[in-house]
Write an enzyme that holds these catalytic residues in place. Sequence first.
Site: not given
Lengths: 589, 533
Positions: A358, A361, A509, A281, A278, A319, A299, A367
């Site tokens: 998640k 996710e 988190c 990037e 990142e 990102s 993220c 991907e």
Amino acid sequence: MINAIINGIQIQVEQGTTILDAAKKANIKIPTLCKHPDLDPTAACGICIVKIKGSDKMARSCCTEIEEGMDITTHDAEITAIRRTVLELILSNHPNACLTCIRNQNCELQSIAAEFGIAEEPFEKILSEEKIDESIKTIVLEPEKCIKCGRCVQACQDMQNVWALSFVNRGIKTKIAPAAEFKLAESPCVSCGQCSAYCPVGSIYEYDETSTVWNALNDPSKYCVAQIAPAVRVAIGESFGMESGELATGKLYSLLKRMGFKAVFDTNFGADVTIVEEATEFVKRLRGGEGILPLISSCCPGWVDFMEKFHSDMIPNFSTCKSPHEILATLAKTYYAQKTNIPASDIFMASIMPCIAKKFEVHRSKEMYASGNQDVDVSITTRELVKMIKQTGIDFAALTDSEPDHILADYSGGGTIFGVTGGVMEAGLRTINYLITGKNLEKFDLKDVRGLKGVKEADIRIGEHDLKVAVAHGLGNVEYLMNKIRAARETGQNPPYHFIEAMACPGGCIGGGGQPRNVNDAVRNLRINGLYADDKNCKHRNCHDNPQIKQLYKEFLGEPGGTKSQELLHLYYRKREEYKSYRETDFLF
Amino acid sequence: MFENITCIKIGMSSCGVAAGAEELYQQLSAVIKEKKLPVELKKVGCLGICYAEPLIEVKTGDNPAVIYRNVNIETALEILENKIPSELVIDEDLEIKNQKRIVLKNCGKIDPEKIEDYIQNKGYQAIKKAILELKEEKIIEEIKKSGLRGRGGAGYPTWLKWKATKEVISLNNDGKFVICNGDEGDPGAYMDRSILEGDPHSVIEGMMIAGFATGAAKGFFYIRAEYPLAVDRVQKAIDQCYDRNLLGEKIHGSDFNFDLEIRLGAGAFVCGEETALISSIEGKRGYPRPRPPFPSIKGLWDKPTVINNVETLANTPYIILNGGDEYAKTGTDKSKGTKVFALTGKVKKPGLIEVPMGTTLRTVIEEIGGGIQGNKKFKAVQTGGPSGGIIPEKYLDTPISYESLQELGSIMGSGGMIVMDEDDCAVDIAKFFTKFCVDESCGKCAPCRIGTIQTLKILEKLTNGEGAPEDIDKLKTICHSMEKASLCGLGQTAPKPVLSSIRYFEDEYLEHIKEKTCRAGKCSFLKQESVEK
Ligand SMILES: Cc1cc2nc3c(=O)[nH]c(=O)nc-3n(C[C@H](O)[C@H](O)[C@H](O)COP(=O)(O)O)c2cc1C
Ligand code: SF4
Ligand code: SF4
């Protein structure tokens, strides 16, 4: 200061204190059911009533501020009898399903019924006939058990600004559900799971996938591996009598090995990779390469989902880095598989996460299958792991530490603070500084982006650049930043920020929707301190300094942001409708 | 033929329209037009004599106007031809004997759609006096002297509310509001509708006075969506005010600016509760919230907000024009002025009445209402709708006041008054009102959401012949906890019909339980499908 009397005891409290809190000062516990220490009172249950001299009404202590000279009675025969009746009424509208309930022994209604010594049920049972909604497969809505405390609605609307859940119907038919008979999967729900963290009973909870894990562990053809997210290590101990914030990393490694995982990895390693990618990037974008600024962190899958539904005009700013556990899982099924000669298709990756989003996710788009298999096979929450630990009979608190499988587990301080709000920003800036100046920061702690303020903004000079950065946590706080970016875009001004970090859950988190319950800012702060302490104790504070990371790039990935990274570690976004059901396969190929 | 008739007024409130007044108006106006008669045909509001609709009032030359009842086009034509159907003549003096009309003085007399009519009857003089002579302090002083208390149910002193709002500094110092509560949801009540339909300008003027006295520059009418005629008339009245600069900026040349807007009620009884109403105007779900803070300090959009009932506001122009002392001459010690009631049920002459506070229930029922229909015996009177209780024969000589009705286990309420006779069953009445509350409970708080339905379940058991001796105690226990632990007035008062009927008619409850009989013959003792799940 305000002077008042509670049960004959003279007390002095600050103006604005509720009777409920003031009573605590006098060591009196007024029973409550719907009040959560982290939320505004919803005044729903009616259990915390008290008498105030001079009024023939009773007041709800949770939402009545104490006034000068008040003379309050919190307990007498009449008050207690009324509380009991109200509780009996609530129980008459709740099934007696404790033995088979996900919240058995961990339910606020059960506890208060026990406190009151409820021994019989004077009123007829009136139960809701609404069906369970499991459609979204991340959280489950079980309306029959709902006591209509409204905490979940507050979390979903006021805190998270998602508005997937609301009160529907009125009177005894009141239910908590998406509007207009939509199922959760067709609603704006982003699976942050905050609702489930606040529900006092077994009415909203995580979609339980512990049996998937058990089945894999019991399947000899599977090579089971696990990874632990940063935030899990400072919270799981709470469920075993440890202090909030007490680091349980070593215990977790031991535990997972004992449970039968062949290899134990650490998501913090994935976080280190994420930062290297990142930051690379970011520097590319800053130097006028491909992509625009501000760069927005990606993220947090709850945030990504929210962005795709409500802020899809920000897609170019996002990102393209995957989240740390996805990165780690991809590497496990490529890099690790190659090195160990274990067929990737045999590897079963379980992510242990503070997070409910998640669960969505792991199969959100093609991907997530970068390794050729589904990279993360199952994502379970801290709470689910707690449940599994209890089933193993292992005394978690007494476990001794052990080592993980270093190749995908050694981590830097930057990786571990991914679990707190501001952590991605801080770790990112440490590496960005290195990429721009070629040197490491002298002072690693970037205090401006730490703490529980909803939106944090900071100016930082790196090399030639005056960088403006901002951090938001809790989805209710991101709108402000998005609107600022939009306003600048529309008026043709320079973007107001260079880099933005956003996390769906309050506190980041560590306050995730899948963490042990009963969280408030005090608990969040303890967990946060736990991770910052971990950061401080790390041999390497910068993600890019982690020797295992260096080796990974050298042996396998090549350049950060290079072809192989792009292929394995990055993902793309698309606009999604707020009210629409997507099939699991819609974004796969 | 057609001699001398100068003006015909037709009562065209919802009650008149429902009885056919609209057609009558069309037909009469066609005849007048066709024959080119020099007769002014006027639509007016409710005269209050609702049992006799359609009503027309005919004025001939300088003679006093004559009111005719149950008029249809045939009788109307006869009247036009001076063939007076004397059996249809209503003696207005007799009708309003025992009444005193302050709030209703224009209802049925003026054309509510014509601001000129209102102005001719001293309309908008009060606000002018308020702005130019009295100023803020003195307005509140006059209201205080008048002793006016809220007519929406609770009877809170109006001046205290206004004073609180006037004195508090609003958040960011940018605005206060006045809200007129026209949500009227009690079954059987239609006082506020009649006022809004029959004399909307009086309520507008009341809001302006409240606005000026408290420093609010914006007002909202919150009117039930089920009252389209009222909404229509209020909107017309507001438009007329803007046309004449009675609303808008610099009213009467002063610095006082005031705007008015209508918001439609969300169709739930609980939306009449002030905090729920405010939520509803804010565009949120109409859920009550805890008080304090009271709306007068923290109301609409957290700004100080005066919220008053339609009738409360309609009283204020009279008080300003005639003085608080004059107003306070009517009524009892602590309950001043008059009260409008919608008298319904088993009386001979149901209708909209306005009586001085202190009038006895007996006068209302026997004199004004003409006593009980048929040759039946009076049983009880219900005041305050689902939030009130029933009062038996024994207490009929009680003078009506906030305090006396409260003492009897009922409340003044907003003005519903339902008379019951020996064919009505005490348990069944309790069941009826409880059912209403079950349907209308918003569901936010547990005591009301579950307490109402559990109460209903027990009452159903009783009327099905399945009652058990302990049920009466169970009812009392649930009711007590609802009264004390419910969040808003709905749940706090929902037990009143049950508790008062147990208080006065416990023997009937026992009969239902022990002997499975209902002396009124209402309860079939057959198991019926449960009403609610
Ligand atoms: C369930 C419930 C319904 C109510 N409905 C009305 C109503 O329809 N109209 C009204 O004026 N007040 C109603 N009220 C009372 C209002 O909350 C408020 O007290 C009133 O509008 C204040 O005006 P007042 O002081 O002029 O009476 C209701 C209260 C409750 C608890
Ligand atoms: S689902 Fe849980 S949190 Fe939401 S209202 Fe029901 S009991 Fe409360
Ligand atoms: S008392 Fe009834 S109507 Fe009022 S808040 Fe509670 S549930 Fe809603």
